[in-house]
Design a protein around this motif. Structure first.
Motif, PDB file in Angstrom:
ATOM      1  N   ILE B 125       0.844  -1.202   0.000  1.00  0.00           N
ATOM      2  CA  ILE B 125       0.000   0.000   0.000  1.00  0.00           C
ATOM      3  C   ILE B 125       0.876   1.246   0.000  1.00  0.00           C
ATOM      4  O   ILE B 125       0.645   2.192  -0.749  1.00  0.00           O
ATOM      5  CB  ILE B 125      -0.950   0.019   1.219  1.00  0.00           C
ATOM      6  CG1 ILE B 125      -1.954  -1.132   1.108  1.00  0.00           C
ATOM      7  CG2 ILE B 125      -1.682   1.347   1.312  1.00  0.00           C
ATOM      8  CD1 ILE B 125      -2.863  -1.289   2.320  1.00  0.00           C
ATOM      9  N   TYR B 139      -0.549   9.725   6.575  1.00  0.00           N
ATOM     10  CA  TYR B 139      -0.810   8.502   5.786  1.00  0.00           C
ATOM     11  C   TYR B 139      -1.331   7.301   6.566  1.00  0.00           C
ATOM     12  O   TYR B 139      -1.968   6.421   5.992  1.00  0.00           O
ATOM     13  CB  TYR B 139       0.442   8.044   4.997  1.00  0.00           C
ATOM     14  CG  TYR B 139       1.009   9.108   4.097  1.00  0.00           C
ATOM     15  CD1 TYR B 139       0.408   9.398   2.870  1.00  0.00           C
ATOM     16  CD2 TYR B 139       2.131   9.854   4.473  1.00  0.00           C
ATOM     17  CE1 TYR B 139       0.920  10.393   2.048  1.00  0.00           C
ATOM     18  CE2 TYR B 139       2.646  10.849   3.651  1.00  0.00           C
ATOM     19  CZ  TYR B 139       2.036  11.105   2.436  1.00  0.00           C
ATOM     20  OH  TYR B 139       2.540  12.096   1.624  1.00  0.00           O
ATOM     21  N   GLN B 140      -1.042   7.221   7.868  1.00  0.00           N
ATOM     22  CA  GLN B 140      -1.360   5.976   8.576  1.00  0.00           C
ATOM     23  C   GLN B 140      -2.837   5.605   8.427  1.00  0.00           C
ATOM     24  O   GLN B 140      -3.183   4.448   8.170  1.00  0.00           O
ATOM     25  CB  GLN B 140      -0.996   6.128  10.052  1.00  0.00           C
ATOM     26  CG  GLN B 140      -1.331   4.899  10.883  1.00  0.00           C
ATOM     27  CD  GLN B 140      -0.461   4.802  12.129  1.00  0.00           C
ATOM     28  OE1 GLN B 140       0.703   4.412  12.067  1.00  0.00           O
ATOM     29  NE2 GLN B 140      -1.025   5.162  13.257  1.00  0.00           N
ATOM     30  N   MET B 141      -3.719   6.595   8.596  1.00  0.00           N
ATOM     31  CA  MET B 141      -5.156   6.311   8.545  1.00  0.00           C
ATOM     32  C   MET B 141      -5.605   5.979   7.123  1.00  0.00           C
ATOM     33  O   MET B 141      -6.608   5.286   6.931  1.00  0.00           O
ATOM     34  CB  MET B 141      -5.926   7.495   9.118  1.00  0.00           C
ATOM     35  CG  MET B 141      -5.759   7.596  10.633  1.00  0.00           C
ATOM     36  SD  MET B 141      -6.447   9.133  11.258  1.00  0.00           S
ATOM     37  CE  MET B 141      -6.609   8.753  13.005  1.00  0.00           C
ATOM     38  N   ILE B 143      -3.638   4.316   4.961  1.00  0.00           N
ATOM     39  CA  ILE B 143      -3.182   2.928   4.793  1.00  0.00           C
ATOM     40  C   ILE B 143      -4.190   1.978   5.456  1.00  0.00           C
ATOM     41  O   ILE B 143      -4.608   0.976   4.867  1.00  0.00           O
ATOM     42  CB  ILE B 143      -1.769   2.757   5.385  1.00  0.00           C
ATOM     43  CG1 ILE B 143      -0.765   3.599   4.582  1.00  0.00           C
ATOM     44  CG2 ILE B 143      -1.353   1.278   5.398  1.00  0.00           C
ATOM     45  CD1 ILE B 143       0.587   3.789   5.245  1.00  0.00           C
ATOM     46  N   GLU B 144      -4.618   2.343   6.661  1.00  0.00           N
ATOM     47  CA  GLU B 144      -5.622   1.523   7.357  1.00  0.00           C
ATOM     48  C   GLU B 144      -6.931   1.464   6.559  1.00  0.00           C
ATOM     49  O   GLU B 144      -7.593   0.421   6.523  1.00  0.00           O
ATOM     50  CB  GLU B 144      -5.896   2.096   8.752  1.00  0.00           C
ATOM     51  CG  GLU B 144      -4.752   1.844   9.732  1.00  0.00           C
ATOM     52  CD  GLU B 144      -4.859   2.700  11.006  1.00  0.00           C
ATOM     53  OE1 GLU B 144      -3.877   2.723  11.760  1.00  0.00           O
ATOM     54  OE2 GLU B 144      -5.909   3.353  11.228  1.00  0.00           O
TER      55      GLU B 144
END
Lengths: 697, 157
Positions: B125, B139-141, B143-144
């Motif tokens: 991703i 970006y973390q959210m 990617i989730e």
């Protein structure tokens, strides 16, 4: 009842996903004209002549001759012009606009204009101080004279570009005497007040509307006022709708950035290795005009002791004018520079004295009822010890720090402790901003929130609605919060300084409580005005008293590895614990936390912006590198409840807090990985190589 | 002047004009598809992402002539689909949208990625999104959100 922190769907989620949300450049009007800016190609000099080609009908040049009011962009000092009359003071300074119906033709006219300059020697050295501040606490002289040892180090920080993905821009039109601007802005009333002065207009003839804002981070606090004044002058001349949207390159070379800083720190230490006093000498580069730099400097100076209490202080600061692009607001507003310096300095004191870092830091960690750097009071409970413990456990800090310090693994882990003052500095809220909010109950039973607060991604349209919906026990769909339009909303102040939820949200909550008693009336509008708590006292001339009504607190831990061949840093882990009073929406706060620390860490090791003889060398995302999805690691965040009595539901500030600790945490991690002291950011591969070859451990 | 024929969001269209124009400008100015955003104009930020024959491209870097005979899908077209609805809901539940300026491009990137790889790893991703910049979320959210969409899609991709 659900806890207010329980997340709900963001009210603008659908329109933002589907592409229906309208940003400034998405507005189109009949007979729309385009404006482009001619910019100075020298850093300092006088314009002797401008050769302008013969213009086709319908094309216009707009310059200082056309300004109906005062040639000043109203910020704080009258030192910024809308268009220069003849003196240019930085490379990229806007000189005039070309306006016309065909973008390509506007562009070609722009290229055919020739400006003749008499160049002068530009100043890039930090010698010309325009703002000087000094304050003290206790008696540093005494501490220094009795000191066993004085420890001194110098720190430096570079530019940082806000790099909102949506560039600056406005679209405007006229209706008779009335000028309306729709823009990508944080502060509708800053823009309105600037236009009143520039156009010499009655307030009712200026209307400013916020478009959906594609990121701001401070970059759309004061800068848009310049763009708006220029566009409004053009509108008065052309009398047709005009669109003025910056391209990325234009935005990067000419808009405000985070101030580069140089900070000298001197500590006195006694025989028992106790820190008895601290002297800080701070300089920031304002660029070609003062703008908000004095305020940025004051916030930096007040943060000089970071999360620690030190009894004796002497603090001085200067704002230097240079012939470079003016710097301005950026999330953190002076604190990121200072917190980098104080956190590194404490680390370097520990190393100089060869003592246990954690013991020393805990010894000076601020406690409730301690005196702040400005001799105010930390009135509210400080829960940092629990937060530090949690962050250390979560990241396995102790074991990692122990292992990485002892061995040459090119790995490091760094921990920063920090605070951030919520709201305007000192008595700014009471004497300067005087926020006013309104709630209106309509005949159809809908409640309208009338405030000037801007949702630029931080989610205030959702959180404000949640507050009102919860207090009035009405479904969220019954609450209206349109994008602010100065024809309808009162001046609740700018969307800056981590003040929106705590100050404006607090007023909205109080207004909603009042409305509860009138909820059966068919139609009613209630108003609430900011009143400063009587115990908050601040003397601006001596920097004495409570600089902020409340503080948010944080702990960041960053783990890195450094490649000993390429000198590149990889972020391996990020852990954060925050005390922001109370989250009005947990997911929104978590989003602020992820995004804030990503910017803060990148400030510390990745984002490079420089000028060469006044020319900004990074012009787009090809050469100004911000984190991509590949640069981040897993981030874990814990939010602590520690309600602040005067915030809505106990909420304090969030936005800036999540950025300010990132740089020192990553810089300390790099210091541990390469076993060399770090004195400046960003810690690029080139600097790491230099330190590994020539630095001191 | 040239005549360019292509399929835009499922409809055949014919554009007569300068074939050297950027696809981005034609989409925004001629077809009023303003969900396609301009962030950098240099193919770096991905805010102008569209699907060209179902692969992600930066519409700021594609001359109109290059889409002749091809299929272009913008966020406006994609938002009519079931796949969109799954991605949109996952972005909501993980918190993947802040200012929203990168969001249409991010959603197009998510679709392009899931279309090629319905069950991507986090690493895949990250690579798939690396052409789309977001300054708000870290970006973390996002990617989730893509992980969640992959799971909730249940065979849609």
């Amino acid at each position: 009842m659900k806890d207010i922190s329980t997340s709900i769907k963001k009210v603008d989620h659908e329109e933002k996903c589907s592409g229906k949300a309208l940003y400034a450049s998405d507005y189109f009007f009949e007979d729309m004209q385009y404006a482009r800016t001619l910019r100075s190609i020298i850093a300092k000099g006088t314009i002797s002549l401008i050769d302008i080609p013969t213009l086709e009908d319908g094309y216009f040049i707009v310059d200082y001759h056309d300004i109906p009011g005062k040639n000043v962009v109203k910020i704080i000092f009258d030192d910024q012009v809308i268009f220069p009359e003849n003196k240019v003071t930085y490379l990229g300074e806007p000189i005039l606009l070309v306006v016309g119906p065909d973008k390509a033709k506007v562009e070609s006219i722009l290229k055919s204009i020739k400006v003749h300059y008499v160049e002068e020697e530009p100043i890039f050295e930090w010698t010309d101080s325009k703002v000087h501040y000094h304050f003290s606490k206790g008696s540093l002289e005494n501490s220094f004279s009795k000191a066993n040892k004085l420890i001194e180090f110098d720190y430096a920080t570079s530019y940082q570009e806000q790099a909102y993905i949506e560039p600056q821009g406005f679209i405007g039109y006229t209706e008779g005497e009335k000028v309306t601007l729709i823009g990508s802005i944080q502060c509708p009333y800053y823009v309105k007040n600037a236009l009143i002065l520039a156009l010499n207009s009655k307030p009712e003839n200026i209307r400013v509307i916020q478009a959906t804002v594609g990121g701001a981070f401070g970059g759309k606090e004061e800068f848009p006022s310049l763009l708006a004044c220029q566009l409004a002058v053009a509108l008065k001349k052309v009398n047709k709708p005009i669109k003025m949207i910056y391209e990325r390159e234009e935005d990067m070379i000419s808009t405000t950035k985070r101030h580069p800083s140089k900070i000298k720190m001197i500590a006195s230490v006694n025989e028992s290795n106790e820190i008895t006093g601290l002297k800080a000498i701070v300089g920031i580069d304002a660029g070609a005009n003062i703008g908000l730099s004095g305020v940025v400097l004051s916030r930096a100076l007040i943060a000089c002791t970071g999360a620690y209490t030190i009894e004796h202080l002497d603090v001085t600061g200067d704002v230097y004018i240079t012939n470079t692009v003016p710097n301005g607001a950026f999330r953190g507003f002076g604190a990121p520079q200072m917190l980098f310096a104080i956190e590194m300095f404490i680390e370097h004191i520990v190393k100089t004295l060869n003592i246990d870092p954690l013991a020393l830091r805990l010894k000076y960690l601020a406690k409730q009822n301690d005196h702040t750097s400005t001799s105010g009071l930390f009135r509210d409970p400080i829960i940092m010890p629990q937060m530090i413990e949690k962050a250390m456990a979560l990241s396995n800090y102790k074991d990692k720090a122990n292992e990485y310090s002892k061995n040459n693994l090119y790995k490091g882990i760094g921990m920063s402790w920090f605070l951030h003052g919520c709201g305007f500095t000192g008595s700014g809220e009471a004497s300067h901003i005087k926020a006013k909010v309104k709630l209106k109950k309509n005949k159809d039973g809908f409640i309208e929130i009338l405030i000037a607060a801007v949702d630029m991604g931080q989610g205030v349209r959702t959180t404000m609605k949640k507050i009102v919906s919860d207090i009035l026990k009405l479904p969220i769909e019954k609450i209206i919060y349109n994008l602010p339009d100065t024809d309808f909303v009162p001046d609740s102040g700018p969307t800056v300084a981590s003040r929106t939820i705590m100050i404006v949200g607090g007023l909205v909550a109080r207004c909603a409580l009042k409305l509860k008693d009138h909820i059966n009336e068919e139609e009613i509008t209630l108003e609430e005005n900011y009143v400063q708590p009587s115990y908050i006292k601040w003397d601006e001339s001596t920097f004495t008293g409570d600089a902020y009504p409340a503080y948010s607190w944080g702990v960041n831990i960053v783990e890195v590895s450094v490649n000993p061949i390429t000198y590149q840093t990889t972020i391996e882990g990020v852990w954060s614990v925050y005390d922001l009073g109370k989250a009005i929406d947990e997911r929104i706060v978590m989003g602020q936390a992820d995004g804030g620390i990503t910017q803060g860490i990148a400030y510390g090791y990745l984002e490079v912006m420089e000028h060469s003889l006044g020319k900004i060398m990074q012009k787009n995302f090809t050469d100004y590198i911000i984190p991509t999805s590949k640069d981040i690691s897993k981030m874990e965040t814990i939010i602590m409840d520690n309600p602040y009595p005067l915030g809505p539901y106990g909420a304090k500030g969030v936005g800036e807090l999540t950025l300010v600790g990132g740089a020192p945490a990553v810089a300390k991690a790099i210091e541990m990985a390469i076993k060399r002291k770090v004195f400046s950011i960003p810690m690029t591969p080139e600097k790491i190589m230099e330190l590994m070859n020539n630095g001191n451990d | 002047m040239a005549t360019i024929k292509f399929i835009l969001n499922g409809k055949k269209v014919t554009y007569v004009g300068n074939p050297g124009l950027r696809l981005l400008d034609v989409l925004r100015n001629e077809y009023h598809l303003t969900g396609v955003k301009e962030g950098c104009g240099e193919g770096e930020c991905g805010a102008c992402s569209v699907l060209l024959n179902h692969k992600i491209v930066n519409s700021c870097s594609v001359p109109l002539a290059n889409v002749d005979g091809l299929e272009v899908i913008t966020i406006e077209g994609f938002s009519e689909t079931k796949r969109y609805s799954v991605i949109k809901d996952s972005f909501e539940q993980t918190g993947g949208v802040q200012c929203g300026f990168c969001t249409p491009g991010m959603i197009i990137a998510s679709e392009s990625l899931l279309n090629e790889n319905p069950t991507p790893s986090d690493e895949e991703i990250k690579i798939g999104l690396s052409g789309n910049l977001c300054r708000c979320t870290g970006y973390q959210m996002i990617i989730e959100a893509i992980q969640k969409a992959s799971k909730d899609g249940d065979g849609l991709w």
